[in-house]
Design a protein around this motif. Sequence first.
Motif, PDB file in Angstrom:
ATOM      1  N   ARG A  30       3.636  26.270 -12.282  1.00  0.00           N
ATOM      2  CA  ARG A  30       2.201  26.529 -12.401  1.00  0.00           C
ATOM      3  C   ARG A  30       1.558  25.427 -13.229  1.00  0.00           C
ATOM      4  N   LEU A  31       0.447  24.911 -12.740  1.00  0.00           N
ATOM      5  CA  LEU A  31      -0.253  23.797 -13.386  1.00  0.00           C
ATOM      6  C   LEU A  31      -1.699  24.178 -13.653  1.00  0.00           C
ATOM      7  N   SER A  32      -2.213  23.766 -14.792  1.00  0.00           N
ATOM      8  CA  SER A  32      -3.628  23.929 -15.085  1.00  0.00           C
ATOM      9  C   SER A  32      -4.386  22.719 -14.536  1.00  0.00           C
ATOM     10  N   ASP A  33      -5.701  22.814 -14.483  1.00  0.00           N
ATOM     11  CA  ASP A  33      -6.527  21.741 -13.935  1.00  0.00           C
ATOM     12  C   ASP A  33      -6.247  20.420 -14.645  1.00  0.00           C
ATOM     13  N   GLY A  34      -5.921  19.379 -13.874  1.00  0.00           N
ATOM     14  CA  GLY A  34      -5.659  18.058 -14.425  1.00  0.00           C
ATOM     15  C   GLY A  34      -4.234  17.840 -14.895  1.00  0.00           C
ATOM     16  N   GLN A  35      -3.424  18.897 -14.948  1.00  0.00           N
ATOM     17  CA  GLN A  35      -2.051  18.748 -15.425  1.00  0.00           C
ATOM     18  C   GLN A  35      -1.213  17.979 -14.411  1.00  0.00           C
ATOM     19  N   ASP A  52      -0.780  27.453  -4.045  1.00  0.00           N
ATOM     20  CA  ASP A  52      -2.175  27.780  -4.348  1.00  0.00           C
ATOM     21  C   ASP A  52      -2.821  26.595  -5.047  1.00  0.00           C
ATOM     22  N   GLY A  53      -4.143  26.461  -4.875  1.00  0.00           N
ATOM     23  CA  GLY A  53      -4.840  25.341  -5.510  1.00  0.00           C
ATOM     24  C   GLY A  53      -4.698  24.074  -4.705  1.00  0.00           C
ATOM     25  N   ALA A  54      -4.624  22.936  -5.400  1.00  0.00           N
ATOM     26  CA  ALA A  54      -4.535  21.642  -4.716  1.00  0.00           C
ATOM     27  C   ALA A  54      -3.974  20.597  -5.667  1.00  0.00           C
ATOM     28  N   LEU A  55      -3.368  19.564  -5.090  1.00  0.00           N
ATOM     29  CA  LEU A  55      -2.851  18.431  -5.857  1.00  0.00           C
ATOM     30  C   LEU A  55      -3.528  17.156  -5.387  1.00  0.00           C
ATOM     31  N   LEU A  56      -4.001  16.356  -6.328  1.00  0.00           N
ATOM     32  CA  LEU A  56      -4.516  15.031  -6.005  1.00  0.00           C
ATOM     33  C   LEU A  56      -3.383  14.025  -6.114  1.00  0.00           C
ATOM     34  N   ILE A  57      -3.217  13.239  -5.071  1.00  0.00           N
ATOM     35  CA  ILE A  57      -2.160  12.235  -5.003  1.00  0.00           C
ATOM     36  C   ILE A  57      -2.796  10.882  -5.264  1.00  0.00           C
ATOM     37  N   GLU A  73      -2.902  20.579  -0.084  1.00  0.00           N
ATOM     38  CA  GLU A  73      -3.335  21.955  -0.241  1.00  0.00           C
ATOM     39  C   GLU A  73      -2.286  22.883   0.365  1.00  0.00           C
ATOM     40  N   PRO A  74      -2.438  24.196   0.180  1.00  0.00           N
ATOM     41  CA  PRO A  74      -1.468  25.144   0.771  1.00  0.00           C
ATOM     42  C   PRO A  74      -1.434  25.007   2.290  1.00  0.00           C
ATOM     43  N   CYS A  75      -0.254  25.074   2.896  1.00  0.00           N
ATOM     44  CA  CYS A  75       1.079  25.074   2.278  1.00  0.00           C
ATOM     45  C   CYS A  75       1.793  23.785   2.686  1.00  0.00           C
ATOM     46  N   ASN A  96      -5.656  19.714  -9.064  1.00  0.00           N
ATOM     47  CA  ASN A  96      -7.103  19.768  -8.912  1.00  0.00           C
ATOM     48  C   ASN A  96      -7.491  21.245  -8.982  1.00  0.00           C
ATOM     49  N   GLY A  97      -7.720  21.739 -10.188  1.00  0.00           N
ATOM     50  CA  GLY A  97      -7.917  23.167 -10.412  1.00  0.00           C
ATOM     51  C   GLY A  97      -6.585  23.842 -10.697  1.00  0.00           C
ATOM     52  N   SER A  98      -6.625  25.124 -10.987  1.00  0.00           N
ATOM     53  CA  SER A  98      -5.397  25.883 -11.231  1.00  0.00           C
ATOM     54  C   SER A  98      -4.540  25.868  -9.968  1.00  0.00           C
TER      55      SER A  98
END
Length: 229
Positions: A30-35, A52-57, A73-75, A96-98
């Motif tokens: 689990r990651l918080s925004d920006g982590q 859930d949420g999204a990751l910026l690459i 994004e999922p999944c 990017n967000g929770s």
Amino acid sequence: MHLKLGTDKWYRACPPELQAALVRLSRPIRLSDGQELFQRGETESGMYCVLDGALLISNVNEDGRVAVLSQFEPCQWFGEIATLDRGTRHFSAHANGSTEVLFVPGDALVPWLNQHPLCWRDIGILACNKLRVMLDSIQETSFLSLEQRILKRLERIATGYGSRVTPCRRVNVPQEVIAQMMGVSRQSANKALKSLEEVGLISRCYGMVELHTGAHRLSGDPGEPPASG
């Protein structure tokens, strides 16, 4: 878990034994925004899937300039390249967000794949899917207008870069990130987005873009770009 992961075309097409192994060998992160999830150059192998949420690459050059390459994004599954070649991570990933991510460690996945060698092909297919998207993006730089390239990128995110069984209509990507993805100024991105909005292909609100019916038709036709100054 299997039902949710089944919204991804690649996972859905994998043999049942590989599907089960990816879940059984995994653990949630689990990651918080920006982590940050990992940095470019890290050597840990293994695969990830956004739940859930999204990751910026992204990558950062020597001058500190950030280049956002994509948003997962999922999944969507990723991390297969470092698993295949045992090399380093070639980009950085942060939330990017929770965000919740499923992680399948390489020291557990690789031995399992070696015991089921035919499943290595499925890992290779995932890598080839990413390569096809990358080659298409390179061609689009030469043949499509900025408006069309932005629309293409938004569509790809909405479809999970072709992996999502049911595409989303809304894409949660800030305008600044869209500009970084395209390698243009924020002003240029804003002008292109405004042009797309004026012809009814998208609508915008803070941090989100909604794709309208028919957007895919224009983005695939380099001969009919929306008006731009």
